[in-house]
Design a protein around this motif. Sequence first.
Motif, mmCIF file in Angstrom:
data_model
loop_
_atom_site.group_PDB
_atom_site.id
_atom_site.type_symbol
_atom_site.label_atom_id
_atom_site.label_comp_id
_atom_site.label_asym_id
_atom_site.label_seq_id
_atom_site.Cartn_x
_atom_site.Cartn_y
_atom_site.Cartn_z
ATOM 1 N N HIS A 42 0.842 -1.200 0.000
ATOM 2 C CA HIS A 42 0.000 0.000 0.000
ATOM 3 C C HIS A 42 0.877 1.250 0.000
ATOM 4 O O HIS A 42 0.365 2.362 0.057
ATOM 5 C CB HIS A 42 -0.913 0.010 1.238
ATOM 6 N N ASP A 43 2.209 1.054 -0.087
ATOM 7 C CA ASP A 43 3.174 2.152 -0.039
ATOM 8 C C ASP A 43 3.474 2.627 -1.462
ATOM 9 O O ASP A 43 4.110 1.924 -2.247
ATOM 10 C CB ASP A 43 4.456 1.669 0.651
ATOM 11 N N GLN A 44 3.017 3.840 -1.792
ATOM 12 C CA GLN A 44 3.171 4.348 -3.155
ATOM 13 C C GLN A 44 4.629 4.520 -3.550
ATOM 14 O O GLN A 44 5.019 4.179 -4.674
ATOM 15 C CB GLN A 44 2.439 5.698 -3.305
ATOM 16 N N ALA A 45 5.451 5.034 -2.639
ATOM 17 C CA ALA A 45 6.867 5.248 -2.956
ATOM 18 C C ALA A 45 7.554 3.924 -3.248
ATOM 19 O O ALA A 45 8.385 3.812 -4.162
ATOM 20 C CB ALA A 45 7.567 5.975 -1.800
ATOM 21 N N GLU A 46 7.212 2.896 -2.477
ATOM 22 C CA GLU A 46 7.766 1.561 -2.681
ATOM 23 C C GLU A 46 7.410 1.047 -4.074
ATOM 24 O O GLU A 46 8.255 0.531 -4.810
ATOM 25 C CB GLU A 46 7.192 0.638 -1.608
ATOM 26 N N ALA A 47 6.141 1.207 -4.455
ATOM 27 C CA ALA A 47 5.687 0.735 -5.764
ATOM 28 C C ALA A 47 6.385 1.473 -6.900
ATOM 29 O O ALA A 47 6.822 0.864 -7.885
ATOM 30 C CB ALA A 47 4.172 0.902 -5.879
ATOM 31 N N LEU A 48 6.503 2.785 -6.787
ATOM 32 C CA LEU A 48 7.136 3.569 -7.846
ATOM 33 C C LEU A 48 8.617 3.231 -7.971
ATOM 34 O O LEU A 48 9.173 3.238 -9.075
ATOM 35 C CB LEU A 48 6.968 5.068 -7.571
ATOM 36 N N GLY A 81 -0.041 0.459 -15.501
ATOM 37 C CA GLY A 81 0.955 1.028 -16.398
ATOM 38 C C GLY A 81 2.295 1.123 -15.705
ATOM 39 O O GLY A 81 2.493 0.591 -14.603
ATOM 40 N N THR A 82 3.240 1.802 -16.338
ATOM 41 C CA THR A 82 4.541 2.011 -15.708
ATOM 42 C C THR A 82 4.403 3.026 -14.589
ATOM 43 O O THR A 82 3.427 3.794 -14.547
ATOM 44 C CB THR A 82 5.561 2.528 -16.728
ATOM 45 N N PRO A 83 5.363 3.061 -13.652
ATOM 46 C CA PRO A 83 5.306 4.087 -12.609
ATOM 47 C C PRO A 83 5.193 5.505 -13.185
ATOM 48 O O PRO A 83 4.428 6.325 -12.676
ATOM 49 C CB PRO A 83 6.630 3.890 -11.863
ATOM 50 N N GLY A 88 1.255 9.074 -5.057
ATOM 51 C CA GLY A 88 1.954 10.323 -4.777
ATOM 52 C C GLY A 88 0.986 11.421 -4.370
ATOM 53 O O GLY A 88 -0.224 11.225 -4.296
ATOM 54 N N GLU A 89 1.523 12.578 -4.097
ATOM 55 C CA GLU A 89 0.711 13.746 -3.753
ATOM 56 C C GLU A 89 0.226 14.423 -5.029
ATOM 57 O O GLU A 89 0.930 14.450 -6.035
ATOM 58 C CB GLU A 89 1.538 14.747 -2.943
ATOM 59 N N ALA A 90 -0.967 14.978 -4.993
ATOM 60 C CA ALA A 90 -1.466 15.739 -6.138
ATOM 61 C C ALA A 90 -2.487 16.762 -5.659
ATOM 62 O O ALA A 90 -3.361 16.449 -4.847
ATOM 63 C CB ALA A 90 -2.086 14.820 -7.178
ATOM 64 N N ASN A 91 -2.363 17.981 -6.167
ATOM 65 C CA ASN A 91 -3.401 18.989 -5.989
ATOM 66 C C ASN A 91 -4.413 18.820 -7.115
ATOM 67 O O ASN A 91 -4.027 18.658 -8.273
ATOM 68 C CB ASN A 91 -2.794 20.390 -6.068
ATOM 69 N N ARG A 92 -5.679 18.782 -6.785
ATOM 70 C CA ARG A 92 -6.715 18.718 -7.818
ATOM 71 C C ARG A 92 -7.402 20.072 -7.871
ATOM 72 O O ARG A 92 -8.139 20.441 -6.941
ATOM 73 C CB ARG A 92 -7.711 17.601 -7.534
ATOM 74 N N LEU A 93 -7.128 20.812 -8.944
ATOM 75 C CA LEU A 93 -7.550 22.208 -9.033
ATOM 76 C C LEU A 93 -8.570 22.403 -10.155
ATOM 77 O O LEU A 93 -8.448 21.795 -11.223
ATOM 78 C CB LEU A 93 -6.337 23.102 -9.294
ATOM 79 N N PRO A 94 -9.562 23.272 -9.941
ATOM 80 C CA PRO A 94 -10.558 23.524 -10.978
ATOM 81 C C PRO A 94 -9.961 24.329 -12.133
ATOM 82 O O PRO A 94 -9.131 25.215 -11.937
ATOM 83 C CB PRO A 94 -11.629 24.328 -10.241
#
Length: 355
Positions: free
Chosen positions: A197-203, A221-223, A240-246
Amino acid sequence: MSRAAEVRFENVIKRYPGSSAVAVNNVSFTIPAGTLCTLLGPSGCGKTTTLRMIAGLEYPSEGRVLIGGKDVSALPPAERDVSMVFQSYALFPHMNVLENVGYGLTISRQPKARVREAARAALASVGLSGFEERLPSELSGGQQQRVAVARALVLEPAVLLFDEPLSNLDARLRRKMREEIRDLQQRLGVTVAYVTHDQAEALAISDKVIVMNQAVIAQEGTPRDLYESPASDFVAGFVGEANRLPATLSHREGAMARVTIGSATLSLPHRGAAEGAVRLAVRPEAVSLLDATDPSAVLRGKVAKAAYLGGLMEYTLATEAGEVFVIDPETSRPRGVGEEVGLSLGQRGVAVLPA
């Protein structure tokens, strides 16, 4: 090790008797032979159930599981040519390291000399030569994890399975061990299915990532594919982190479109989004901080939180488009809470989220 095998799921469904919930819902994917594929997702998404169906510890209610082109859907674990490294390592405390590693060969009644030779070779492959006579209690967490890997490798499987193998280790050791697992997989050429469940590990370690959510595949898909081109709001926020902006999308032409956010207009792949209101996934490192009066600023805002992390600064900004999280490598001039700033967006790390 050259017997790596392809793993394929064809429309696999898993239901548990007495429950209306579907643990895995019509899942299809392929893990190419000799690659490392990570099943990534939050708790309860179906990733561990999927791994257990590869191992033969669970059986599909519908659909087929194939290993090396052979339908193994109804076969028991011993007939699948797979080995599994469990989260708890499951080492026998009364056996020394050599006995633990050779256990699988011992119960299959291999000659003792063959068992010792194969176990020593497996320990050498994970860098534990000289540890043969130690008990598990005399090993560090990382060493115990390597013994568990060696015990799986000694059976020379076509597919090696990992079920959250690093979750019991501290952060520094996790990073070291994930590098060792990746190096081992590439050196031996074995097919690996890896649950975390660790995103950094997966990437960090994967050739391919399958993101699961609510019993289905959200994206694979690929990382780089998943990080730079998330297929949904969920994937953007989970990988990872992401801002979702309008933003507003207009003038679609071919694969590209004009996207307006704040005072700026960008040319971005529309990725199937219709003209009108859309959301942008903006990675924290894609945002640069400017002086509040800089005319090139896309958005303007105020620093709500600031944290110094040694090699970088983390900021949370209150802007006209909502809260924006920023990772800034510039630490010599930290921005103070309450300071007004401008924001610009880079060419990478900004993507339209498909509807």
